[in-house]
Design a protein around this motif. Structure first.
Motif, PDB file in Angstrom:
ATOM      1  N   VAL A  41       0.863  -1.185   0.000  1.00  0.00           N
ATOM      2  CA  VAL A  41       0.000   0.000   0.000  1.00  0.00           C
ATOM      3  C   VAL A  41       0.899   1.234   0.000  1.00  0.00           C
ATOM      4  CG1 VAL A  41      -1.893   1.197   1.143  1.00  0.00           C
ATOM      5  CG2 VAL A  41      -1.693  -1.293   1.341  1.00  0.00           C
ATOM      6  N   HIS A  42       0.753   2.053  -1.012  1.00  0.00           N
ATOM      7  CA  HIS A  42       1.616   3.221  -1.185  1.00  0.00           C
ATOM      8  C   HIS A  42       1.231   4.368  -0.251  1.00  0.00           C
ATOM      9  CE1 HIS A  42      -1.432   5.646  -3.300  1.00  0.00           C
ATOM     10  NE2 HIS A  42      -1.809   4.521  -3.901  1.00  0.00           N
ATOM     11  N   GLY A  43       2.041   5.403  -0.256  1.00  0.00           N
ATOM     12  CA  GLY A  43       1.793   6.582   0.557  1.00  0.00           C
ATOM     13  C   GLY A  43       1.180   7.720  -0.238  1.00  0.00           C
ATOM     14  N   ASN A  44       1.198   8.893   0.360  1.00  0.00           N
ATOM     15  CA  ASN A  44       0.612  10.087  -0.244  1.00  0.00           C
ATOM     16  C   ASN A  44       1.476  10.584  -1.406  1.00  0.00           C
ATOM     17  OD1 ASN A  44      -1.115  12.243  -0.579  1.00  0.00           O
ATOM     18  ND2 ASN A  44      -0.280  13.434   1.125  1.00  0.00           N
ATOM     19  N   VAL A  45       0.813  11.179  -2.394  1.00  0.00           N
ATOM     20  CA  VAL A  45       1.478  11.701  -3.591  1.00  0.00           C
ATOM     21  C   VAL A  45       2.450  10.646  -4.141  1.00  0.00           C
ATOM     22  CG1 VAL A  45       2.615  13.692  -4.652  1.00  0.00           C
ATOM     23  CG2 VAL A  45       1.268  14.026  -2.585  1.00  0.00           C
ATOM     24  N   SER A  46       1.928   9.477  -4.400  1.00  0.00           N
ATOM     25  CA  SER A  46       2.699   8.385  -4.991  1.00  0.00           C
ATOM     26  C   SER A  46       1.699   7.376  -5.535  1.00  0.00           C
ATOM     27  CB  SER A  46       3.645   7.749  -3.955  1.00  0.00           C
ATOM     28  OG  SER A  46       2.930   7.109  -2.923  1.00  0.00           O
ATOM     29  N   SER A  47       2.162   6.174  -5.805  1.00  0.00           N
ATOM     30  CA  SER A  47       1.270   5.117  -6.296  1.00  0.00           C
ATOM     31  C   SER A  47       1.985   3.784  -6.153  1.00  0.00           C
ATOM     32  CB  SER A  47       0.891   5.355  -7.763  1.00  0.00           C
ATOM     33  OG  SER A  47       1.989   5.054  -8.619  1.00  0.00           O
ATOM     34  N   SER A  48       1.331   2.738  -6.651  1.00  0.00           N
ATOM     35  CA  SER A  48       1.903   1.395  -6.596  1.00  0.00           C
ATOM     36  C   SER A  48       3.204   1.276  -7.371  1.00  0.00           C
ATOM     37  CB  SER A  48       0.888   0.390  -7.153  1.00  0.00           C
ATOM     38  OG  SER A  48       0.572   0.704  -8.505  1.00  0.00           O
ATOM     39  N   LEU A  49       3.466   2.191  -8.284  1.00  0.00           N
ATOM     40  CA  LEU A  49       4.667   2.102  -9.117  1.00  0.00           C
ATOM     41  C   LEU A  49       5.939   2.017  -8.287  1.00  0.00           C
ATOM     42  CD1 LEU A  49       3.855   4.730 -11.912  1.00  0.00           C
ATOM     43  CD2 LEU A  49       3.625   2.235 -12.036  1.00  0.00           C
ATOM     44  N   PHE A  50       5.978   2.709  -7.141  1.00  0.00           N
ATOM     45  CA  PHE A  50       7.178   2.733  -6.316  1.00  0.00           C
ATOM     46  C   PHE A  50       7.574   1.351  -5.802  1.00  0.00           C
ATOM     47  CE2 PHE A  50       6.483   7.305  -6.056  1.00  0.00           C
ATOM     48  CZ  PHE A  50       7.742   7.831  -5.810  1.00  0.00           C
ATOM     49  N   TRP A  51       6.625   0.435  -5.734  1.00  0.00           N
ATOM     50  CA  TRP A  51       6.903  -0.869  -5.143  1.00  0.00           C
ATOM     51  C   TRP A  51       7.523  -1.858  -6.121  1.00  0.00           C
ATOM     52  CZ3 TRP A  51       7.012  -0.932  -0.173  1.00  0.00           C
ATOM     53  CH2 TRP A  51       6.095  -0.185   0.600  1.00  0.00           C
ATOM     54  N   GLN A  52       7.592  -1.526  -7.396  1.00  0.00           N
ATOM     55  CA  GLN A  52       7.958  -2.518  -8.409  1.00  0.00           C
ATOM     56  C   GLN A  52       9.334  -3.168  -8.206  1.00  0.00           C
ATOM     57  OE1 GLN A  52       6.190  -1.607 -12.614  1.00  0.00           O
ATOM     58  NE2 GLN A  52       6.730   0.358 -11.678  1.00  0.00           N
ATOM     59  N   PRO A  53      10.400  -2.423  -7.916  1.00  0.00           N
ATOM     60  CA  PRO A  53      11.683  -3.112  -7.709  1.00  0.00           C
ATOM     61  C   PRO A  53      11.637  -4.120  -6.566  1.00  0.00           C
ATOM     62  CG  PRO A  53      12.048  -0.774  -8.096  1.00  0.00           C
ATOM     63  CD  PRO A  53      10.570  -0.945  -7.919  1.00  0.00           C
ATOM     64  N   THR A  54      10.952  -3.779  -5.491  1.00  0.00           N
ATOM     65  CA  THR A  54      10.807  -4.718  -4.373  1.00  0.00           C
ATOM     66  C   THR A  54      10.019  -5.941  -4.804  1.00  0.00           C
ATOM     67  OG1 THR A  54      10.859  -2.893  -2.780  1.00  0.00           O
ATOM     68  CG2 THR A  54       9.991  -4.999  -2.010  1.00  0.00           C
ATOM     69  N   MET A  55       8.920  -5.732  -5.520  1.00  0.00           N
ATOM     70  CA  MET A  55       8.094  -6.857  -5.970  1.00  0.00           C
ATOM     71  C   MET A  55       8.895  -7.822  -6.830  1.00  0.00           C
ATOM     72  SD  MET A  55       4.693  -4.599  -6.918  1.00  0.00           S
ATOM     73  CE  MET A  55       3.678  -5.961  -7.509  1.00  0.00           C
ATOM     74  N   LEU A  56       9.679  -7.282  -7.746  1.00  0.00           N
ATOM     75  CA  LEU A  56      10.445  -8.120  -8.653  1.00  0.00           C
ATOM     76  C   LEU A  56      11.547  -8.897  -7.937  1.00  0.00           C
ATOM     77  CD1 LEU A  56      10.738  -5.656 -11.653  1.00  0.00           C
ATOM     78  CD2 LEU A  56       9.460  -7.808 -11.627  1.00  0.00           C
ATOM     79  N   ALA A  57      12.043  -8.350  -6.838  1.00  0.00           N
ATOM     80  CA  ALA A  57      13.153  -8.976  -6.123  1.00  0.00           C
ATOM     81  C   ALA A  57      12.715 -10.028  -5.113  1.00  0.00           C
ATOM     82  CB  ALA A  57      13.972  -7.895  -5.414  1.00  0.00           C
ATOM     83  N   LEU A  58      11.415 -10.122  -4.850  1.00  0.00           N
ATOM     84  CA  LEU A  58      10.936 -11.094  -3.862  1.00  0.00           C
ATOM     85  C   LEU A  58      11.166 -12.531  -4.333  1.00  0.00           C
ATOM     86  CD1 LEU A  58       7.618  -9.335  -2.789  1.00  0.00           C
ATOM     87  CD2 LEU A  58       9.550  -9.862  -1.279  1.00  0.00           C
ATOM     88  N   PRO A  59      11.259 -13.475  -3.404  1.00  0.00           N
ATOM     89  CA  PRO A  59      11.453 -14.878  -3.796  1.00  0.00           C
ATOM     90  C   PRO A  59      10.359 -15.368  -4.742  1.00  0.00           C
ATOM     91  CG  PRO A  59      11.831 -14.608  -1.441  1.00  0.00           C
ATOM     92  CD  PRO A  59      11.281 -13.306  -1.932  1.00  0.00           C
ATOM     93  N   ALA A  60      10.696 -16.396  -5.502  1.00  0.00           N
ATOM     94  CA  ALA A  60       9.794 -16.883  -6.549  1.00  0.00           C
ATOM     95  C   ALA A  60       8.485 -17.421  -6.005  1.00  0.00           C
ATOM     96  CB  ALA A  60      10.501 -17.974  -7.360  1.00  0.00           C
ATOM     97  N   ASP A  61       8.453 -17.832  -4.733  1.00  0.00           N
ATOM     98  CA  ASP A  61       7.223 -18.401  -4.176  1.00  0.00           C
ATOM     99  C   ASP A  61       6.329 -17.354  -3.519  1.00  0.00           C
ATOM    100  OD1 ASP A  61       8.716 -17.876  -1.930  1.00  0.00           O
ATOM    101  OD2 ASP A  61       8.581 -19.896  -1.083  1.00  0.00           O
ATOM    102  N   VAL A  62       6.617 -16.080  -3.751  1.00  0.00           N
ATOM    103  CA  VAL A  62       5.802 -14.988  -3.220  1.00  0.00           C
ATOM    104  C   VAL A  62       4.965 -14.374  -4.336  1.00  0.00           C
ATOM    105  CG1 VAL A  62       5.816 -12.680  -2.162  1.00  0.00           C
ATOM    106  CG2 VAL A  62       7.414 -14.443  -1.364  1.00  0.00           C
ATOM    107  N   ARG A  63       3.681 -14.282  -4.095  1.00  0.00           N
ATOM    108  CA  ARG A  63       2.801 -13.518  -4.974  1.00  0.00           C
ATOM    109  C   ARG A  63       2.797 -12.078  -4.472  1.00  0.00           C
ATOM    110  NH1 ARG A  63      -3.827 -13.938  -5.558  1.00  0.00           N
ATOM    111  NH2 ARG A  63      -4.000 -12.715  -7.513  1.00  0.00           N
ATOM    112  N   ALA A  64       3.251 -11.147  -5.296  1.00  0.00           N
ATOM    113  CA  ALA A  64       3.384  -9.748  -4.888  1.00  0.00           C
ATOM    114  C   ALA A  64       2.316  -8.908  -5.582  1.00  0.00           C
ATOM    115  CB  ALA A  64       4.771  -9.224  -5.227  1.00  0.00           C
ATOM    116  N   LEU A  65       1.563  -8.172  -4.786  1.00  0.00           N
ATOM    117  CA  LEU A  65       0.493  -7.312  -5.283  1.00  0.00           C
ATOM    118  C   LEU A  65       0.674  -5.905  -4.715  1.00  0.00           C
ATOM    119  CD1 LEU A  65      -2.405  -9.786  -4.434  1.00  0.00           C
ATOM    120  CD2 LEU A  65      -1.571  -9.312  -6.749  1.00  0.00           C
TER     121      LEU A  65
END
Length: 359
Positions: A41-65
């Motif tokens: 869940v993103h913060g103010n004056v931002s969006s889900s886009l900021f989370w993408q590097p973290t999502m991509l780096a998570l282990p393969a058995d994690v579903r990242a949303l």
């Protein structure tokens, strides 16, 4: 135009009874299956886009949303009723969790998003395996409270929508992508979201993310009303900044949750947004002489945001919960960007410690 979605991430529309949300997803590897589902869940004056590097780096058995809250990113723009605190956003989050059929989800909330997560726990009791708070807004909101969380004035003067820099708001609305002025979104990102001097290959994406913010009294920043108390305005009842005004927002009640998920509190030591000496707290700016007429520390002390958060989490632990504080010494407001390897390690360690979660 900068391509905002990174390879490996897909964007979906999720229609709920509350709103139509954009949700980014990095699916788990089909070969491993889903061991854990993490929802960011993103913060103010931002969006889900900021989370993408973290999502991509998570282990393969994690579903990242990662979801976009109303009025941000690719989600539907609807007005925000600030009298509910962050309740509109919290209910939107709960609706997406229900709409996706998630159980035992690991929630990660950054800045305002941390407050959204906590209010959702209080009001909707979703099935949550763990919570990670990243530089979260104080449980007593933003501005106008003393160390105990009590209001400094009955109307919480100096907090809410009236505190927004009008030049910043105008530049957001105009889509300013330059660093030509101190109040441009890019300059604000480089000067306050991260430690000055920090840059990354994704900075253009982060500016695009900021520019998705819906502008108006019903969205960002919100309305205000006159006050007889310094600095002359009080929060209104509409829009984003008023959701965190302490007359509307207080999630210290997490200490009484019947079911207390373990909490990891990550914070950057050099944060100038959420801080005991925040440069976005008008009382702190008054103390520094930036805003004239400050009535002094006895009347208008800066809000000790970190101390307030720690006090509430200590009570959470005393009443049967668990939390751990991880301080990132090289980070400002965005440890997820500034120290990504450590951030990933802390998050993965916290998530995997809670056992297998349902997809």
């Amino acid at each position: 135009m900068t391509e905002t979605i990174l390879p490996g991430i897909t964007a979906h529309s999720v229609t709920t009874p509350r709103y139509t949300a954009q949700v980014l997803e990095r699916p788990a590897d089909p070969a491993t299956g889903v061991a854990h589902t993490v929802l960011f869940v993103h913060g103010n004056v931002s969006s889900s886009l900021f989370w993408q590097p973290t999502m991509l780096a998570l282990p393969a058995d994690v579903r990242a949303l990662a979801l976009d809250l109303r009025g941000f990113g690719g989600s539907e723009t609807l007005p925000v009723d600030a009298t509910r605190g962050l309740g509109d956003f919290a209910e939107d989050l709960a609706s997406v969790i229900a709409g996706l059929g998630l159980a035992d989800v690991h929630l990660v909330g950054w800045s305002m998003g941390g407050g959204v997560v906590l209010q959702a726990l209080i009001e909707h009791e979703p099935s949550v395996a763990s919570v990670t708070l990243v530089n979260p807004v104080s449980p007593y909101g933003f501005g106008a409270t003393d160390a105990s969380g009590a209001l400094l004035t009955t109307d919480a003067a100096g907090s809410g929508g009236g505190g927004a820099n009008p030049d910043f708001v105008a530049r957001l609305q105009d889509g300013d992508r330059t660093a030509d002025a101190p109040a441009s979104p890019r300059s604000v990102y480089l000067g306050t979201y991260v430690n000055p001097g920090f840059t990354s290959e994704h900075d253009d994406r982060w500016v695009e993310s900021m520019l998705t913010t819906a502008i108006g009294e019903g969205n960002y920043p919100g309305d205000s009303r006159p006050s007889e108390n310094w600095p002359g305005f009080a929060p209104g009842d509409r829009g984003v900044l008023n959701t965190m005004a302490p007359v509307h927002f207080d999630v210290s009640g997490i200490v009484d949750l019947p079911s207390k998920p373990p909490i990891l509190w990550i914070r950057g030591a050099n944060d100038v947004i959420v801080s005991d000496t925040s440069l976005f707290d008008l009382n702190q700016l008054g103390a520094l002489g930036v805003i004239p007429g400050w009535p002094g520390a006895e009347v208008a002390p800066p809000q000790p945001m970190i101390a307030q958060t720690r006090a509430v989490l200590d009570r959470y632990a005393e009443r049967g919960g668990r939390y751990r504080e991880a301080v990132f010494e090289a980070s400002g407001h965005s440890p997820l960007l500034e120290e990504p390897d450590r951030f990933l390690a802390e998050l993965v360690g916290h998530v995997t410690a809670q056992g297998r979660a349902a997809a």
